[in-house]
Design a protein around this motif. Structure first.
Motif, short mmCIF file in Angstrom:
data_model
loop_
_atom_site.label_atom_id
_atom_site.label_comp_id
_atom_site.label_asym_id
_atom_site.label_seq_id
_atom_site.Cartn_x
_atom_site.Cartn_y
_atom_site.Cartn_z
N GLU A 200 1.01 -1.17 0.18
CA GLU A 200 0.13 -0.12 -0.05
C GLU A 200 0.79 1.42 -0.17
O GLU A 200 0.61 2.11 -0.62
CB GLU A 200 -0.77 0.15 1.27
N LEU A 201 1.89 1.24 0.81
CA LEU A 201 2.73 2.16 0.87
C LEU A 201 3.42 2.76 -0.56
O LEU A 201 3.33 3.90 -0.96
CB LEU A 201 3.85 2.30 1.80
N GLY B 237 1.19 4.28 -2.49
CA GLY B 237 0.89 5.60 -2.19
C GLY B 237 1.89 6.48 -2.83
O GLY B 237 1.75 7.63 -3.29
N VAL B 238 3.33 5.94 -2.55
CA VAL B 238 4.50 6.73 -3.13
C VAL B 238 4.26 7.00 -4.52
O VAL B 238 4.60 7.87 -5.23
CB VAL B 238 5.92 5.77 -2.70
N LEU C 125 1.82 9.66 -5.13
CA LEU C 125 2.27 10.88 -4.92
C LEU C 125 3.32 11.17 -5.95
O LEU C 125 3.24 12.51 -6.33
CB LEU C 125 3.21 10.82 -3.56
N ALA D 184 -4.49 19.89 -1.86
CA ALA D 184 -4.03 18.57 -1.82
C ALA D 184 -4.97 17.56 -1.28
O ALA D 184 -5.41 16.61 -1.59
CB ALA D 184 -2.60 18.35 -1.33
N TYR D 185 -5.58 18.12 -0.11
CA TYR D 185 -6.48 17.02 0.51
C TYR D 185 -7.72 16.99 -0.49
O TYR D 185 -8.16 16.11 -0.61
CB TYR D 185 -7.02 18.14 1.74
N ILE E 139 -6.72 14.35 -3.00
CA ILE E 139 -6.66 13.29 -2.52
C ILE E 139 -8.15 12.47 -2.21
O ILE E 139 -8.42 11.47 -2.33
CB ILE E 139 -5.70 13.21 -1.55
N ALA E 140 -8.87 13.43 -1.45
CA ALA E 140 -10.11 12.88 -1.14
C ALA E 140 -10.93 12.68 -2.38
O ALA E 140 -11.37 11.61 -2.22
CB ALA E 140 -10.78 14.00 -0.50
N GLN F 19 -9.91 9.24 -3.50
CA GLN F 19 -10.28 8.34 -2.42
C GLN F 19 -11.67 7.83 -2.68
O GLN F 19 -12.05 6.76 -2.74
CB GLN F 19 -10.03 8.96 -1.01
N PRO G 229 -3.99 7.03 -2.94
CA PRO G 229 -2.87 6.89 -2.12
C PRO G 229 -3.00 5.92 -0.96
O PRO G 229 -4.25 5.49 -0.71
CB PRO G 229 -2.53 8.29 -1.68
N SER G 230 -2.03 5.31 -0.59
CA SER G 230 -2.12 4.44 0.37
C SER G 230 -2.62 4.67 1.54
O SER G 230 -3.14 4.05 2.55
CB SER G 230 -0.63 3.81 0.63
N SER G 231 -2.51 6.19 1.89
CA SER G 231 -2.96 6.72 3.14
C SER G 231 -3.29 8.23 3.12
O SER G 231 -3.45 8.70 2.06
CB SER G 231 -2.08 6.56 4.16
N ALA G 232 -3.11 8.77 4.38
CA ALA G 232 -3.29 10.25 4.29
C ALA G 232 -2.32 10.96 3.24
O ALA G 232 -1.31 10.51 3.37
CB ALA G 232 -3.19 10.86 5.63
N SER H 9 -6.87 4.25 6.49
CA SER H 9 -5.91 3.66 5.51
C SER H 9 -4.57 4.04 6.11
O SER H 9 -3.66 3.31 5.99
CB SER H 9 -6.13 4.20 3.82
N TYR I 177 -2.43 19.48 4.43
CA TYR I 177 -3.23 19.83 3.69
C TYR I 177 -4.27 20.85 3.82
O TYR I 177 -4.76 21.65 3.07
CB TYR I 177 -4.35 18.35 3.31
N GLN J 109 1.26 23.80 -2.48
CA GLN J 109 0.83 22.47 -2.89
C GLN J 109 2.15 21.41 -2.92
O GLN J 109 1.97 20.28 -2.17
CB GLN J 109 0.23 22.30 -4.31
#
Lengths: 175, 175
Positions: free
Chosen positions: A130-131, A134-135, A138, A157-158, A161-162, A165, A172-175, B75, B93, B99
DNA sequence: AGTTACGTTGACGTGCGCGTAAAGGTGAAC
DNA sequence: GTTCACCTTTACGCGCACGTCAACGTAACT
């Protein structure tokens, strides 16, 4: 400045003859130095029933048996056993009866711990996948946003990504 | 016995029209059910600054933004980030400026977490090696002691292992 | 009115392995 | 006699992610 002039640990020195090595005793600091653990840890181990040093007055006197047990404790910790696990195994040995039952109990614990660690390994591998995703995500984003001036339209960016999601696209794998 | 007859969550139902999906709100139990976390966890996340739901009276009203953030939180947890880590990334974020800096900070965190997990994997592999050695040792001992009657000379398993430990011969991985 | 099904805010508990003062005792060296 | 250098016990702190009461409010249905 005082130099340490052959300071001899009080409890370790009140025996003039060095016993046949099997009956040697150790102070708390001797053991803590030898195995690189704090005295606090050794007291803690005693408190938890892993060690049971004698006393000379109020001072702890560790036997070579304690030393051997400490070795077992430390190698147990290294492979991820909890102090409770270790205490249980040690207690079994101290009962001294039924050899095979003791060994098999310890054997079982080992097998269980292997299972636990294998499981943890799987979880870590999952997380790593997952990471990496995510990488990658990104990196792409950083590429598309490009090395130009920032702030292109106040899209945070939020939000980016949101949205990803919410829509399930290579999020991405996470936040 | 009362059957749940189309129970509609209080806060979710006081809007007669279903908004354009972007402005939907959620009760705490709706979200907790959807993502299989306890309400307690959601309150905890709010307390830690990961979510910031509005209030209707004293009741929490989660927006779709909160929902998106919750997704990110969960996540993040899955890949081993601490709530603190996640909060930091989320806060970035929310600042909404610069950004690339935000993305790069998150990128860095990801890389770091990958490092951490790789390290943990190595440690687990080490532990597994030791455990396998221990298992082998135990199997041998069980074999030599043989499937006969136990108690052959009152030598306790502890003594056996302790001696092995002390002399450094294929000692068991742990206690 | 009563029950049910939700919601709220504290605030303490849990597990693990010690760390970290606090407050003091003992014996050897200067 | 004072200072080390070491030892002792008691006991609270910590980091993490919540769990688990307690004690209560509110809306909806029967």
């Amino acid at each position: 400045m005082r130099v340490k002039v052959n300071y001899i640990a009080p409890m370790a020195s009140d025996r003039s003859t060095i016993p046949p090595e099997k009956q040697r005793t150790y102070t708390i600091s001797e053991l803590s130095r030898e195995f690189d653990v704090t005295p606090r840890a050794l007291r803690f181990y005693e408190d938890k029933g892993l060690l049971s040093p004698d006393r000379n007055g109020q001072n702890r006197v560790f036997s070579s048996r304690d030393r051997a047990r400490l070795k077992l404790v430390l190698s147990g910790r290294k492979v991820g056993f909890s102090l409770n696990d270790i205490r249980e195994m040690l207690d079994l040995y101290d009962l001294g009866d039924n050899q095979r039952a003791q060994l098999r109990a310890t054997y079982k614990k080992h097998k269980q711990q292997i299972e636990i660690l294998n499981q943890q390994r799987l979880e870590i591998d999952e997380a790593l996948k997952e990471l990496h995703r995510g990488v990658d995500w990104l990196e792409k984003k950083l590429a598309t946003i490009g090395p130009g001036k920032d702030e292109l339209g106040t899209i945070s960016a939020y939000d980016a990504i949101a949205r990803a999601q919410l829509e399930g696209e290579n999020e991405p794998s996470s936040a």
